[in-house]
Structures are given as structure tokens and as C-alpha cells.
Motif scaffolding. Structure first.
Motif, PDB file in Angstrom:
ATOM      1  N   LEU A 150       0.829  -1.202   0.000  1.00 57.99           N
ATOM      2  CA  LEU A 150       0.000   0.000   0.000  1.00 57.99           C
ATOM      3  C   LEU A 150       0.864   1.253   0.000  1.00 57.99           C
ATOM      4  O   LEU A 150       2.051   1.201   0.339  1.00 57.99           O
ATOM      5  CB  LEU A 150      -0.908   0.021   1.240  1.00 57.99           C
ATOM      6  CG  LEU A 150      -1.755  -1.214   1.527  1.00 57.99           C
ATOM      7  CD1 LEU A 150      -2.483  -1.032   2.847  1.00 57.99           C
ATOM      8  CD2 LEU A 150      -2.739  -1.465   0.394  1.00 57.99           C
ATOM      9  N   LEU A 152       1.276   4.862   1.879  1.00 57.93           N
ATOM     10  CA  LEU A 152       0.916   5.470   3.157  1.00 57.93           C
ATOM     11  C   LEU A 152       1.328   6.937   3.184  1.00 57.93           C
ATOM     12  O   LEU A 152       2.316   7.326   2.556  1.00 57.93           O
ATOM     13  CB  LEU A 152       1.589   4.736   4.321  1.00 57.93           C
ATOM     14  CG  LEU A 152       1.426   3.218   4.411  1.00 57.93           C
ATOM     15  CD1 LEU A 152       2.171   2.691   5.626  1.00 57.93           C
ATOM     16  CD2 LEU A 152      -0.041   2.826   4.476  1.00 57.93           C
ATOM     17  N   VAL A 180      -0.520  -3.919   9.230  1.00 54.40           N
ATOM     18  CA  VAL A 180       0.366  -3.342   8.214  1.00 54.40           C
ATOM     19  C   VAL A 180       1.692  -2.998   8.875  1.00 54.40           C
ATOM     20  O   VAL A 180       1.725  -2.354   9.928  1.00 54.40           O
ATOM     21  CB  VAL A 180      -0.253  -2.083   7.593  1.00 54.40           C
ATOM     22  CG1 VAL A 180       0.701  -1.452   6.578  1.00 54.40           C
ATOM     23  CG2 VAL A 180      -1.587  -2.411   6.939  1.00 54.40           C
ATOM     24  N   ALA A 210      -3.839   5.039   4.928  1.00 57.52           N
ATOM     25  CA  ALA A 210      -3.517   4.028   3.915  1.00 57.52           C
ATOM     26  C   ALA A 210      -4.298   4.338   2.655  1.00 57.52           C
ATOM     27  O   ALA A 210      -5.511   4.539   2.691  1.00 57.52           O
ATOM     28  CB  ALA A 210      -3.867   2.632   4.428  1.00 57.52           C
ATOM     29  N   LEU A 220      -5.263   4.556   9.677  1.00 52.07           N
ATOM     30  CA  LEU A 220      -4.670   3.450  10.400  1.00 52.07           C
ATOM     31  C   LEU A 220      -4.546   3.764  11.888  1.00 52.07           C
ATOM     32  O   LEU A 220      -4.430   4.927  12.282  1.00 52.07           O
ATOM     33  CB  LEU A 220      -3.287   3.125   9.835  1.00 52.07           C
ATOM     34  CG  LEU A 220      -3.214   2.720   8.361  1.00 52.07           C
ATOM     35  CD1 LEU A 220      -1.769   2.456   7.952  1.00 52.07           C
ATOM     36  CD2 LEU A 220      -4.061   1.494   8.095  1.00 52.07           C
ATOM     37  N   LEU A 236      -5.402  -1.965  10.274  1.00 51.56           N
ATOM     38  CA  LEU A 236      -6.298  -1.490   9.230  1.00 51.56           C
ATOM     39  C   LEU A 236      -7.624  -2.218   9.379  1.00 51.56           C
ATOM     40  O   LEU A 236      -7.714  -3.429   9.158  1.00 51.56           O
ATOM     41  CB  LEU A 236      -5.687  -1.747   7.851  1.00 51.56           C
ATOM     42  CG  LEU A 236      -6.567  -1.468   6.621  1.00 51.56           C
ATOM     43  CD1 LEU A 236      -7.009  -0.012   6.596  1.00 51.56           C
ATOM     44  CD2 LEU A 236      -5.833  -1.831   5.350  1.00 51.56           C
TER      45      LEU A 236
END
Length: 465
Positions: A150, A152, A180, A210, A220, A236
Motif C-alpha cells: 500500500l 501510506l 500493516v 492508507a 490506520l 487497518l
């Protein structure tokens, strides 16, 4: 007689303009067709083509209609036959033709630019990306792992802190959430030049977002972070439809691997690389391992993956080299927090190097003279530390920790995390004292001895004097 012919022509003209019903109920006739064609070609979304080529309105609901093909406007160069019968090209300098050509060419360029933004035609911004791979199996396994990577971003008090990548590593059934992992740099507002300087400033209450692969975002929740290891874990919520990747604690030096990260627009950054048998520089932490090549800053927190859909570590962009934190340490920190809700590490005051990373001539010499081919070399000893007080000196070799033979720093750090877990199980908390037994070989004498260090258990970054 002339008037009769004129009257007859008028009647024929009126007859030609009438529209007659057909069996389907539709009206036919030149005028009707002309009106429909005019309505189509006057669309604001008209595209440029040759002749009567025209675009279909892109707002149309009909699935049977297509956008017009891309064609360059007809050139202003024209064929001309000379008096001798030769065919030559001449430039059409007619102002109206020139003006029409430039207008059509401008529309052509705009359409070409739109087409080049299509996912199938868009050029990748990242050099050395997966498009040059000829092993399709490897390419597909890498793309599978990429579904867990992902983008961020973080902010604090309305100010942007950092942007990096993160990797989904675990599904939590009880909370219906995912975990995560990323770098602690995501919540660091001030970072020291050297990793051994304890001047970093962290804001655990920072807002971390995220950016999911479907274009949505989700805030998050910070679970824990390690200042020393530069590892952060976030939760998450509602990630049941997200892909979870597997961490592989074992790695092979010299093996081929791949860096996977995402930029702020979710674009995949992919770099093929090799796991290097290199030691950290003097300003870098012991637990860093290294790969070849350079990466963008946004790759920090991204995944280093093999070609079996396993993540070997988390990438960290540390100048002047590219490092990664091995999955064995990530897993060790995660399990420690999951069981005890805290992270810590014994501070030894030692900068270490790996015997096996020495060039082969040095290894041959150690093998011939001392029968040593593995262990950890003491590169520096912190002034005033328990290690220094107990006679550990630069150049000594640590061959064991808590009775276990050690050959890599990752293995050594894993033992230190196990020591922390044992202390927590016994009811000891942070800042408590504990004993760490090291097997030390002095190459000056030469001699082996066991050294017990009474050190502190801390969740802060280990500083070096």
C-alpha cells in the motif's frame, strides 16, 4: 410549357423530401439521415479523422457505438503532375487549408495524449520495471505480492510528515482487521543523520492514512513501533478483502529478489535486485541488511520479496546504500508485542560486523590461524558500556549468545528478542536489568572466554558514545 416543367420539378422536389414509414416504425429519408448525422458530428467530443470519420458522443449509452480511430490529419503536401509528366509533391499554401490543418493537428495531438493515458498504453514512470522481464512466472508471482503493498501518508497538526509504503502481513480474525508493517519514519518528524544518534522525534498520535488499491483511503491505528529497529505496526480495520502476504524468516545471500513499493499515486515501483553479503556502515544500525541498486524515497516501508510469493524483509532507504530489515526481526517484534503489548531490546553498546562477509583471503587466514569461519566481529565498543568494562575490544569475535552459536547479526538480534520475551514472562518490565552471556574470542592472545554483561532492557533507540 415552360411553366408546366417548373411545376413538375417542384412536385418531384417535395416528394423527395417526404419521409415514409417503414415496417419497424422508423422514418427514413435523406433529411432524417442528414439530421441524425449532423447531430452526431456536432458533438463536443468529436475526434479528428480523415474524410467523414467522426467520433461518437462518449456520453452515449449505446454499447454498440465506438470512438473514432486515431488518424493524423491529411498532409498539406500534395501530388502535382509537371508538364513533363513527372509527379512531384508541392506544399498547399492556401491559408484556409493551412488553418484547417493546424486545427485538426491540434485535435489529433490532444486525442493522442488521451490515448497514452490508458492503462494499456501508458508508459511506466519507473525505469527497470517489470515490463522488461521475460520470465512470466516470476512477473506474476511479484504481481501477487504487490496486491499487499500500500501507499501510506502521515500528518500531524495539519502538516505533512512523510509518505512511504506499507505491507499487509497478517489477518486478525477477532478484530476483522489486518496488520500493516512499515518504517517508523512514517511518524518521525525529526531524524538524525546517524542511526546511532538518539535525536529522533516521534509523534505516535500522528494521522496515518492508507491509500488502498481501489482508490479509497482508510485511517490506520498505531499498534506499536520500535525506535531501534525502525519498525511500526498499524491496524487497518475492515480489510477482509485485502491480500495478506507471508513473511519468510530465512533468506539466502546472493539470491535474486525484488523491491515492491508504491508512489503517492499508487503506481507500482518494482526493482529487481540481489541480496548482498555486506555489513552496515559505521553510521548504520547492526541489523540492516543490504541489496544492490538505488530506490526512490517512497520505497521505504516497501517489501523485498522472493519469487515464491514470500516477503524477505522491509526496505529502508538509508544513504548512501539501500537496506532492508529482515522478516525474522519483523516477526520477532510482532510476536513480542502480540504477547506482551510492548517492545524492548537489551542495549549492549557494540557495533558488529559479520565474519562470513569478509573477503575470501581474510576468511582463509582466519580459518588457517584460528579455525574460525563464522561469528560477529566487534567493530566498535561504546565508551563506558558494560561491554567495554568487561574487556571486550575492537577486533574480538563473538561466537555465541546465551549458549547459542551465532553467525549472522539477524540471528544474534533474534536471540536478544527471545531474551526480552523471557524477561517479560518472568514479570520484569522495561528498564530492568538482565544478564546477557556472550562467547568472545580474542584474536590478540588468542583465547576464548565467556563474558556476562549486566545490561538494561529498553524500548528506546540504542545510542553510541
Amino acid at each position: 410549357m415552360k411553366q408546366q416543367w417548373i411545376h413538375l420539378l417542384q412536385l418531384l422536389s417535395l416528394s423527395a423530401q417526404r419521409t415514409l414509414p417503414d415496417p419497424s416504425g422508423r422514418k427514413r429519408g435523406r433529411e432524417g439521415r442528414r439530421r441524425r448525422r449532423t447531430a452526431t458530428t456536432s458533438s463536443p467530443h468529436q475526434d479528428v479523422g480523415e474524410g467523414s470519420d467522426a467520433a461518437v458522443d462518449k456520453n452515449s449509452d449505446s454499447s454498440s457505438e465506438y470512438i473514432s480511430p486515431l488518424r493524423r490529419p491529411k498532409s498539406l503536401m500534395e501530388d502535382k503532375i509537371t508538364s513533363s509528366g513527372d509527379v512531384v509533391q508541392v506544399y498547399n499554401s492556401d491559408p484556409a487549408a493551412v488553418d484547417a490543418y493546424h486545427k485538426d493537428f491540434f485535435k489529433y495531438q490532444k486525442k493522442l495524449a488521451r490515448l497514452q493515458e490508458l492503462p494499456t498504453l501508458k508508459k511506466c514512470k519507473c525505469a527497470a520495471n517489470i515490463t522488461d522481464w521475460h520470465d512470466l512466472k516470476k512477473k506474476n508471482t511479484v504481481l501477487d505480492v504487490a496486491e499487499s503493498v500500500l501507499s501510506l501518508s502521515s500528518s500531524h497538526d495539519g502538516k505533512e510528515i512523510s509518505g512511504c509504503s506499507g505491507v499487509i502481513i497478517e489477518w486478525v480474525e477477532f478484530h476483522r482487521s489486518t496488520i500493516v508493517v512499515t518504517s517508523s519514519q512514517i511518524i518521525c518528524t525529526k531524524r538524525s543523520l546517524g542511526d546511532w544518534e538518539d535525536n529522533n522525534v516521534y509523534v505516535p498520535n500522528a494521522k496515518v492514512t492508507a491509500h488502498l488499491l481501489d482508490g479509497t483511503t482508510s485511517e490506520l491505528t498505531l499498534l506499536c513501533f520500535s525506535k531501534h529497529y525502525d519498525i511500526s505496526f498499524f491496524e487497518l480495520m475492515g480489510g477482509s478483502n485485502l491480500q495478506v502476504t507471508s513473511l519468510e524468516p530465512e533468506l539466502e545471500f546472493g539470491s535474486e529478489a525484488c523491491v515492491l513499493a508504491r508512489d503517492k499515486d499508487l503506481g507500482l515501483i518494482c526493482r529487481r535486485t540481489t541480496v548482498k553479503a555486506l555489513d552496515p556502515m559505521d553510521h548504520q544500525k547492526n541489523h540492516y541488511l543490504f541489496i544492490g541498486g538505488s530506490i526512490p524515497e517512497s520505497c521505504t516501508g516497501g517489501a523485498l520479496t522472493d519469487f515464491n510469493r514470500n516477503v524477505l524483509g522491509m526496505v529502508v532507504n538509508v544513504l548512501p546504500t539501500t537496506a532492508f530489515i529482515p522478516s525474522s526481526l519483523i516477526l520477532g517484534c510482532l510476536r513480542l508485542w502480540q504477547k506482551f503489548k510492548k517492545l524492548a531490546r537489551p542495549h549492549l553498546g557494540l557495533k558488529l560486523r559479520t565474519v562470513e562477509f569478509l573477503d575470501i583471503s581474510h576468511l582463509d587466514q582466519l580459518s588457517r590461524n584460528f579455525k574460525i569461519r563464522s561469528g560477529l566481529i566487534v567493530g566498535k565498543v561504546s565508551s563506558g558500556s558494560y561491554a567495554e568494562r568487561n574487556g571486550i575490544r575492537v577486533g574480538d569475535i563473538i561466537f555465541s549468545c546465551q549458549g547459542e552459536i551465532v553467525s549472522t547479526i539477524s540471528q544474534f538480534e533474534g536471540i536478544l528478542l527471545d531474551i526480552c520475551a523471557k524477561q517479560f514472562e518472568e514479570g520484569n518490565g522495561l528498564n530492568s536489568k538482565l544478564d546477557v552471556e556472550l562467547g568472545v574470542f580474542n584474536v590478540r592472545k588468542p583465547a576464548r572466554r565467556m563474558v556476562t554483561l549486566s545490561v538494561e532492557l529498553s524500548d528506546w533507540m540504542e545510542a553510541f558514545n
